[in-house]
Each structure stands twice: as C-alpha cells, then as structure tokens.
Design an enzyme around this catalytic site. Structure first.
Site, PDB file in Angstrom:
ATOM      1  N   ILE A   1       0.359  -1.331   0.393  1.00  0.00           N
ATOM      2  CA  ILE A   1      -0.254   0.465   0.409  1.00  0.00           C
ATOM      3  C   ILE A   1       0.802   1.092  -0.139  1.00  0.00           C
ATOM      4  O   ILE A   1       0.188   2.081  -0.477  1.00  0.00           O
ATOM      5  CB  ILE A   1      -1.092  -0.081   0.935  1.00  0.00           C
ATOM      6  CG1 ILE A   1      -1.955  -0.917   1.331  1.00  0.00           C
ATOM      7  CG2 ILE A   1      -1.545   1.161   1.401  1.00  0.00           C
ATOM      8  CD1 ILE A   1      -2.683  -1.184   2.424  1.00  0.00           C
TER       9      ILE A   1
ATOM     10  N   LYS B   1      -5.366  -1.084  15.637  1.00  0.00           N
ATOM     11  CA  LYS B   1      -6.453  -0.427  14.958  1.00  0.00           C
ATOM     12  C   LYS B   1      -7.197   0.690  15.323  1.00  0.00           C
ATOM     13  O   LYS B   1      -6.676   1.309  14.788  1.00  0.00           O
ATOM     14  CB  LYS B   1      -6.210  -0.811  13.624  1.00  0.00           C
ATOM     15  CG  LYS B   1      -5.171  -1.711  13.114  1.00  0.00           C
ATOM     16  CD  LYS B   1      -3.960  -0.813  11.960  1.00  0.00           C
ATOM     17  CE  LYS B   1      -3.111  -1.204  11.100  1.00  0.00           C
ATOM     18  NZ  LYS B   1      -2.041  -0.088  10.445  1.00  0.00           N
TER      19      LYS B   1
ATOM     20  N   TYR C   1      -2.699  -6.693  16.893  1.00  0.00           N
ATOM     21  CA  TYR C   1      -3.397  -6.073  15.627  1.00  0.00           C
ATOM     22  C   TYR C   1      -4.437  -5.039  15.500  1.00  0.00           C
ATOM     23  O   TYR C   1      -4.336  -3.902  14.951  1.00  0.00           O
ATOM     24  CB  TYR C   1      -3.282  -6.890  13.934  1.00  0.00           C
ATOM     25  CG  TYR C   1      -3.637  -6.354  12.779  1.00  0.00           C
ATOM     26  CD1 TYR C   1      -2.533  -5.447  11.961  1.00  0.00           C
ATOM     27  CD2 TYR C   1      -4.896  -6.844  12.771  1.00  0.00           C
ATOM     28  CE1 TYR C   1      -2.884  -5.051  10.444  1.00  0.00           C
ATOM     29  CE2 TYR C   1      -5.062  -5.627  11.294  1.00  0.00           C
ATOM     30  CZ  TYR C   1      -4.264  -4.548  10.635  1.00  0.00           C
ATOM     31  OH  TYR C   1      -4.063  -4.126  10.028  1.00  0.00           O
TER      32      TYR C   1
ATOM     33  N   ASP D   1      13.346   2.231  10.752  1.00  0.00           N
ATOM     34  CA  ASP D   1      12.006   1.914  11.630  1.00  0.00           C
ATOM     35  C   ASP D   1      11.481   2.444  11.862  1.00  0.00           C
ATOM     36  O   ASP D   1      12.275   3.085  13.107  1.00  0.00           O
ATOM     37  CB  ASP D   1      13.099   0.880  12.445  1.00  0.00           C
ATOM     38  CG  ASP D   1      12.085  -0.467  12.552  1.00  0.00           C
ATOM     39  OD1 ASP D   1      10.272   0.054  13.327  1.00  0.00           O
ATOM     40  OD2 ASP D   1      12.587  -1.408  13.340  1.00  0.00           O
ATOM     41  N   VAL D   2      10.379   2.287  12.437  1.00  0.00           N
ATOM     42  CA  VAL D   2       9.130   3.091  12.676  1.00  0.00           C
ATOM     43  C   VAL D   2       9.389   3.051  14.369  1.00  0.00           C
ATOM     44  O   VAL D   2       9.160   3.522  15.044  1.00  0.00           O
ATOM     45  CB  VAL D   2       7.537   3.719  12.505  1.00  0.00           C
ATOM     46  CG1 VAL D   2       7.956   4.453  10.995  1.00  0.00           C
ATOM     47  CG2 VAL D   2       7.239   2.088  12.256  1.00  0.00           C
TER      48      VAL D   2
ATOM     49  N   ASN E   1       1.897   5.072   7.419  1.00  0.00           N
ATOM     50  CA  ASN E   1       1.186   4.022   6.437  1.00  0.00           C
ATOM     51  C   ASN E   1       1.897   2.559   7.342  1.00  0.00           C
ATOM     52  O   ASN E   1       1.828   1.462   7.410  1.00  0.00           O
ATOM     53  CB  ASN E   1       1.520   3.848   5.510  1.00  0.00           C
ATOM     54  CG  ASN E   1       1.535   2.307   4.675  1.00  0.00           C
ATOM     55  OD1 ASN E   1       0.017   1.772   4.324  1.00  0.00           O
ATOM     56  ND2 ASN E   1       2.922   2.175   3.985  1.00  0.00           N
TER      57      ASN E   1
END
Length: 257
Positions: free
Chosen positions: A24, A157, A153, A62-63, A88
C-alpha cells in the site's frame, strides 16, 4: 475552480510516506509522484528502497526506533517542508489466541502500529502546522470490528482511529487535517500470509479460508492497493479540504472479520 479540478492535488506537494517501498505504501508513493508531488519514503526493506521509481527519495529506517525517526526527519529537510504525511508503517502481528501471544509479540505489534504513528506525528506536527497540511493514518477495518486471534493488531488499529480523531481536534485550529483510512482485505503478499496463518490456526485449507473471508464482504471482493492510494490523493486535493477527523473505510464493505 471546477469540481473536476478540485479532485486533483496541486502540483509540488511535499509528501512523506512511511513503509513506502512495498504494498500500500508504494502504491501511495507512486500515486503522489505521478500527481506531481515531491515524495520521500522510509522503509526497513533496503532492497525495495533501492528499487523505488526514480525521483522518490528515501531513508532506511524503522518507525519503532526513535533514532531512525530522528534521522528520517533530518533527511526530510531536503523537501523544504511537509504538506502531507502518510503514516502507513505497520505489521500484521501474531495470529494466536490471547493466552498464546507473548508479551514480546504484543509489545512489538503495538510499538510499530501505534507508537510508530505517534513518533511520526510528534516530529511532523510542527511542519504540518506551517503548511496547514494533512496527516493520513493507515488503520484497518480491524479498527472498527473485532478480530479473533489477531488481538494485538486490532487493538493497535482501534487506537490509531482514536489517535486520528484526537489529533484532528488538536491540530484543526491551526488548519491541519487528520484522517484515517481503513483498508479492508487488500490484495497482495501480506494478506496471503495472513490467510495462510489463519487457515493453519483453524485447520482448514487456504482456499476455504479465502472464500470465508470474501463471504464477509458485501461486494465479495478484495480491494487493490491503488484504491487506497486514490483515497489518499482525494484527501490531499482541494475537494477534500473540509474532511478531517474521519475514519474512512475502503473495503468493499467488510461486514465482519
């Protein structure tokens, strides 16, 4: 400005896309470049970064690593500001029951999917205030639905949606818009791995798991990475200038997970 013209982002937007070398993120980065933007991406995949289309600049980083983020924003200075930030970066996390998920797995998922978005927001807010720009946070339909065996996850989110709505309130008086895009089942290698892992957990075939997933979508189809990119471009265009604080699903209407 005509309605048609309002759907096209202005030329020369300065755009940052995290995890922009694959999937994405890459579709979004390419779409902005094609729309005439100056695009910088970061990613952990060095080989993919080396294969980016000409003209897209990048930082290996790397975030979940604060030092990498510091270095990223040093590199971003070459753009001369920021108009759009696309948060993202994210990982799927483990597929397991809650009693099987280790604290390390839980923390790692949250650190990338949520804390990584905080780190980018923390560094970019001042630049977006200067440009009265836009932040787009990638969440998921798992940010509006429960998701068995994928609790880290889903929790991350849902938190991204809360982060988005809170930042929209905080930054809105300075002219900054903040929105979340909630992709559904996006065609590509990542969802293939998720389906494979979930099928194994359930003890069924990949094909049966895939059909079960599609049956939960009103339109009975996956979405494409370019569908997500199209929404990002619209939000960045004049026609999207009054959209903020929204969690926008691009999912063919996923009904349940």
């Amino acid at each position: 400005m005509s309605v048609i013209e309002s759907l096209i982002p202005r030329q020369g937007l300065k755009v940052l896309v995290t995890a922009g070398a694959n999937g994405i993120g890459l579709a979004i980065a390419q779409a902005f470049k094609e729309a005439g933007a100056l695009v910088h991406v970061c990613d952990v995949d060095e080989a993919a970064l080396m294969s980016l289309p000409k003209g897209i600049t990048y930082t290996l980083g790397d975030v979940s690593n604060a030092k990498d983020i510091d270095r990223l924003f040093e590199d971003v200075k070459q753009l001369g500001g920021l108009d759009v930030v696309v948060n993202n970066a994210g990982i799927a996390g483990p597929t397991a029951s809650v009693e099987e998920i280790s604290e390390e797995e839980w923390t790692h998922t949250i650190d990338i999917n949520l804390n990584g978005q905080y780190r980018i927001a923390h560094h970019s807010a001042v630049l977006l205030r200067e440009s009265q720009g836009l932040m787009i946070n990638l969440a998921s339909v798992a940010g509006r639905l429960g998701f068995a065996y994928r609790t880290p996850y889903a929790a991350s989110k849902w938190a991204v949606v809360g982060l988005t709505k809170s930042l929209a309130c905080e930054l809105g008086p300075d002219g900054v818009r903040v929105n979340a895009i909630l992709p559904g089942i996006v065609r590509g290698p990542r969802i293939e791995k998720v389906i494979e892992d979930r099928a194994a957990k359930r003890g069924i075939t990949y094909e049966a798991m895939e059909q079960e997933n599609l049956a939960k979508i009103s339109m009975r189809k996956m979405v494409e990475p370019t569908d997500i990119a199209a929404m990002a471009l619209f939000l960045s265009a004049p026609g999207g200038s009054n959209i903020s604080g929204q969690a926008l699903s691009v999912c063919a209407n996923v009904e349940t997970l």
